[in-house]
Write a protein that holds these residues in place. Sequence first.
Motif, PDB file in Angstrom:
ATOM      1  N   GLU A  49      41.765  50.421  28.381  1.00  0.00           N
ATOM      2  CA  GLU A  49      40.547  49.460  28.436  1.00  0.00           C
ATOM      3  C   GLU A  49      41.453  48.060  28.679  1.00  0.00           C
ATOM      4  O   GLU A  49      42.041  47.699  28.001  1.00  0.00           O
ATOM      5  CB  GLU A  49      39.780  49.367  27.075  1.00  0.00           C
ATOM      6  CG  GLU A  49      38.488  48.720  27.464  1.00  0.00           C
ATOM      7  CD  GLU A  49      37.571  48.843  26.410  1.00  0.00           C
ATOM      8  OE1 GLU A  49      36.199  48.728  26.610  1.00  0.00           O
ATOM      9  OE2 GLU A  49      37.715  49.002  25.079  1.00  0.00           O
ATOM     10  N   THR A  50      41.173  47.308  29.605  1.00  0.00           N
ATOM     11  CA  THR A  50      41.780  46.167  30.013  1.00  0.00           C
ATOM     12  C   THR A  50      40.579  45.195  29.889  1.00  0.00           C
ATOM     13  O   THR A  50      39.596  45.182  30.457  1.00  0.00           O
ATOM     14  CB  THR A  50      42.233  46.296  31.493  1.00  0.00           C
ATOM     15  OG1 THR A  50      43.220  47.316  31.608  1.00  0.00           O
ATOM     16  CG2 THR A  50      42.839  44.864  31.833  1.00  0.00           C
ATOM     17  N   ASN A  51      41.151  44.103  29.304  1.00  0.00           N
ATOM     18  CA  ASN A  51      40.185  42.698  28.942  1.00  0.00           C
ATOM     19  C   ASN A  51      39.874  42.263  30.159  1.00  0.00           C
ATOM     20  O   ASN A  51      40.562  42.069  31.342  1.00  0.00           O
ATOM     21  CB  ASN A  51      40.936  41.963  28.092  1.00  0.00           C
ATOM     22  CG  ASN A  51      40.084  40.781  27.638  1.00  0.00           C
ATOM     23  OD1 ASN A  51      39.090  40.254  28.232  1.00  0.00           O
ATOM     24  ND2 ASN A  51      39.967  40.802  26.202  1.00  0.00           N
ATOM     25  N   ALA A  52      38.265  42.050  30.463  1.00  0.00           N
ATOM     26  CA  ALA A  52      38.229  41.538  31.772  1.00  0.00           C
ATOM     27  C   ALA A  52      38.414  40.009  31.978  1.00  0.00           C
ATOM     28  O   ALA A  52      38.389  39.464  32.865  1.00  0.00           O
ATOM     29  CB  ALA A  52      36.386  41.436  31.717  1.00  0.00           C
ATOM     30  N   ASP A  53      38.989  39.448  30.782  1.00  0.00           N
ATOM     31  CA  ASP A  53      39.540  37.960  30.993  1.00  0.00           C
ATOM     32  C   ASP A  53      40.919  38.106  31.504  1.00  0.00           C
ATOM     33  O   ASP A  53      41.566  37.064  32.108  1.00  0.00           O
ATOM     34  CB  ASP A  53      39.612  37.211  29.813  1.00  0.00           C
ATOM     35  CG  ASP A  53      38.190  37.137  28.998  1.00  0.00           C
ATOM     36  OD1 ASP A  53      37.315  36.925  29.856  1.00  0.00           O
ATOM     37  OD2 ASP A  53      38.484  36.897  27.697  1.00  0.00           O
ATOM     38  N   VAL A  60      41.966  41.147  36.938  1.00  0.00           N
ATOM     39  CA  VAL A  60      40.777  41.921  36.927  1.00  0.00           C
ATOM     40  C   VAL A  60      39.604  40.944  37.981  1.00  0.00           C
ATOM     41  O   VAL A  60      39.458  41.621  38.869  1.00  0.00           O
ATOM     42  CB  VAL A  60      40.132  42.162  35.378  1.00  0.00           C
ATOM     43  CG1 VAL A  60      38.536  42.293  35.794  1.00  0.00           C
ATOM     44  CG2 VAL A  60      40.749  42.937  34.781  1.00  0.00           C
ATOM     45  N   ALA A  61      39.637  39.619  37.617  1.00  0.00           N
ATOM     46  CA  ALA A  61      38.803  38.972  38.707  1.00  0.00           C
ATOM     47  C   ALA A  61      39.327  38.829  39.989  1.00  0.00           C
ATOM     48  O   ALA A  61      38.811  38.783  41.159  1.00  0.00           O
ATOM     49  CB  ALA A  61      38.717  37.513  38.158  1.00  0.00           C
ATOM     50  N   MET A  62      40.874  38.861  40.149  1.00  0.00           N
ATOM     51  CA  MET A  62      41.509  38.803  41.620  1.00  0.00           C
ATOM     52  C   MET A  62      41.317  40.146  42.070  1.00  0.00           C
ATOM     53  O   MET A  62      41.004  40.184  43.453  1.00  0.00           O
ATOM     54  CB  MET A  62      43.078  38.706  41.355  1.00  0.00           C
ATOM     55  CG  MET A  62      43.136  36.984  40.733  1.00  0.00           C
ATOM     56  SD  MET A  62      44.792  36.408  40.533  1.00  0.00           S
ATOM     57  CE  MET A  62      45.268  36.516  42.545  1.00  0.00           C
ATOM     58  N   VAL A 107      31.601  44.967  40.319  1.00  0.00           N
ATOM     59  CA  VAL A 107      31.580  44.682  38.938  1.00  0.00           C
ATOM     60  C   VAL A 107      32.718  45.821  38.475  1.00  0.00           C
ATOM     61  O   VAL A 107      32.985  46.787  39.080  1.00  0.00           O
ATOM     62  CB  VAL A 107      30.254  44.842  38.272  1.00  0.00           C
ATOM     63  CG1 VAL A 107      29.413  43.989  38.749  1.00  0.00           C
ATOM     64  CG2 VAL A 107      29.675  46.248  38.477  1.00  0.00           C
ATOM     65  N   PRO A 108      33.270  45.434  37.214  1.00  0.00           N
ATOM     66  CA  PRO A 108      34.183  46.407  36.481  1.00  0.00           C
ATOM     67  C   PRO A 108      33.640  47.672  36.351  1.00  0.00           C
ATOM     68  O   PRO A 108      32.322  47.752  35.851  1.00  0.00           O
ATOM     69  CB  PRO A 108      34.472  45.637  35.243  1.00  0.00           C
ATOM     70  CG  PRO A 108      34.153  44.014  35.455  1.00  0.00           C
ATOM     71  CD  PRO A 108      33.071  44.215  36.328  1.00  0.00           C
ATOM     72  N   GLY A 163      52.493  46.924  27.771  1.00  0.00           N
ATOM     73  CA  GLY A 163      52.341  45.333  27.544  1.00  0.00           C
ATOM     74  C   GLY A 163      51.928  44.753  29.198  1.00  0.00           C
ATOM     75  O   GLY A 163      51.698  43.511  29.383  1.00  0.00           O
ATOM     76  N   ILE A 164      51.475  45.567  30.202  1.00  0.00           N
ATOM     77  CA  ILE A 164      51.267  45.388  31.528  1.00  0.00           C
ATOM     78  C   ILE A 164      49.815  45.360  31.644  1.00  0.00           C
ATOM     79  O   ILE A 164      49.164  46.368  31.769  1.00  0.00           O
ATOM     80  CB  ILE A 164      51.877  45.971  32.622  1.00  0.00           C
ATOM     81  CG1 ILE A 164      53.686  45.704  32.407  1.00  0.00           C
ATOM     82  CG2 ILE A 164      51.749  45.530  34.195  1.00  0.00           C
ATOM     83  CD1 ILE A 164      54.477  46.738  32.867  1.00  0.00           C
ATOM     84  N   PRO A 165      48.945  44.347  31.975  1.00  0.00           N
ATOM     85  CA  PRO A 165      47.566  44.388  32.293  1.00  0.00           C
ATOM     86  C   PRO A 165      47.277  45.124  33.410  1.00  0.00           C
ATOM     87  O   PRO A 165      47.900  44.958  34.403  1.00  0.00           O
ATOM     88  CB  PRO A 165      47.007  43.058  32.366  1.00  0.00           C
ATOM     89  CG  PRO A 165      48.247  41.995  31.591  1.00  0.00           C
ATOM     90  CD  PRO A 165      49.456  42.874  31.731  1.00  0.00           C
ATOM     91  N   THR A 166      46.465  46.212  33.368  1.00  0.00           N
ATOM     92  CA  THR A 166      46.340  47.307  34.495  1.00  0.00           C
ATOM     93  C   THR A 166      44.927  47.535  34.913  1.00  0.00           C
ATOM     94  O   THR A 166      44.068  47.815  33.844  1.00  0.00           O
ATOM     95  CB  THR A 166      47.109  48.433  33.873  1.00  0.00           C
ATOM     96  OG1 THR A 166      48.290  48.161  33.583  1.00  0.00           O
ATOM     97  CG2 THR A 166      47.121  49.494  35.140  1.00  0.00           C
TER      98      THR A 166
END
Length: 388
Positions: free
Chosen positions: A306-310, A314-316, A330-331, A347-350
């Motif tokens: 579960e990756t934080n939408a912030d 994610v936005a990119m 949308v996610p 530790g890598i946002p994915t």
Amino acid sequence: MSSPASQDVLALTAELVGLDSVNPSLVPDAPGEHAIAAFVRDWATGCGLSAQTVHGPDGRPSVIVRGGRGGSGSAGWGGRTLLLCGHLDTVGHGSRQASPAAVVEGRRLYGRGSYDMKAGLAAALVACRDAAAAGISGQVVVAAVADEEHSSTGIQTVLNHVWADAAVVTEPTELEVAVAHKGFVWTGIEVIGRAAHGSRPHLGINAITHTGGVLAAVSELDRELASRPPHPLLGHSTVHASLISGGSGESTIPELCTLTLERRTLPGQSVEEAEADIAGLLDRCGRDQPGLSTRTRTLLARQPLETNADEPVVAMMLDAATRSDGRPRVPAGLSYWADSALIAAAGIPTVLFGPSGDGAHADIEWVDLDSVLSCTRALTILACEFAA
């Protein structure tokens, strides 16, 4: 930046599909990843990218491809590092798909691994090449990994050699941007009986018969899990019986029956919680079936994602996907597990993003060629802007 997808990604996909890379941990004597890893290495160096082959503890190769001038931690250059990850291995050929050769019919490319996930890997490689050619100051890294279909030894090895500011796993997502997926826990259960001659069943304890009560309780647990609060993107946790074996002869009361369960877990659910549910299930079975004897152990567990939408990626990625084909995103969440969870745990946002198709692990597998082009466009946009 917008970038037209390179048509040669389709030719690259076909070449990758034509290389038999069935996982030998799933099919004895299968060729594994050696030939396809060598091909990816040679393709990358032929495009002016750097390529490094690393071997896991089982000796199986993964390839790390790098493009760009620098990236995080590189002396003398700025810019971020984006990791794109895809796996080299496939499951075995289906009964109607005995050849690894790619076949194009209309806008579909058929062949083992076309959908899961050589098209996504091809899109990642071309995006890396094209971002490097665009002169990014950061770096795009493609991890072409072994063994995702069994134990994920490849990505675990690669993570000893790679760091990135964000990652995209290019598993097939139907061109949706996924920020969550389920994990799993495999539990082995031995139901222990006592052998006796089939003509004297009163002298034995039938392990298979006792297992019937356990199977009924597994179905009850699955229904109970469906009554718990769902995850907004992933729905409910599930459990099912996946493997069973027992008995030693037609005229022998079976003394042992072995059962494997798979629990699909949600973000926030731990291995310990899944183990406690199974322990409670067997305790209830023991009260209902006097004399029931069991042994259990956790065979393998992988955590959910579960990756934080912030997170910026994610936005990119949502923006790049929309710009690639004009469809707002949308996610999303995915029911299956992928190496993305291990990358995120480092530790890598994915996130996950890949093409459309059907037939993963099925007899007939295909990928939609237009979606491969759209996927490549989106990954190239992301790579050029994230690693600018």
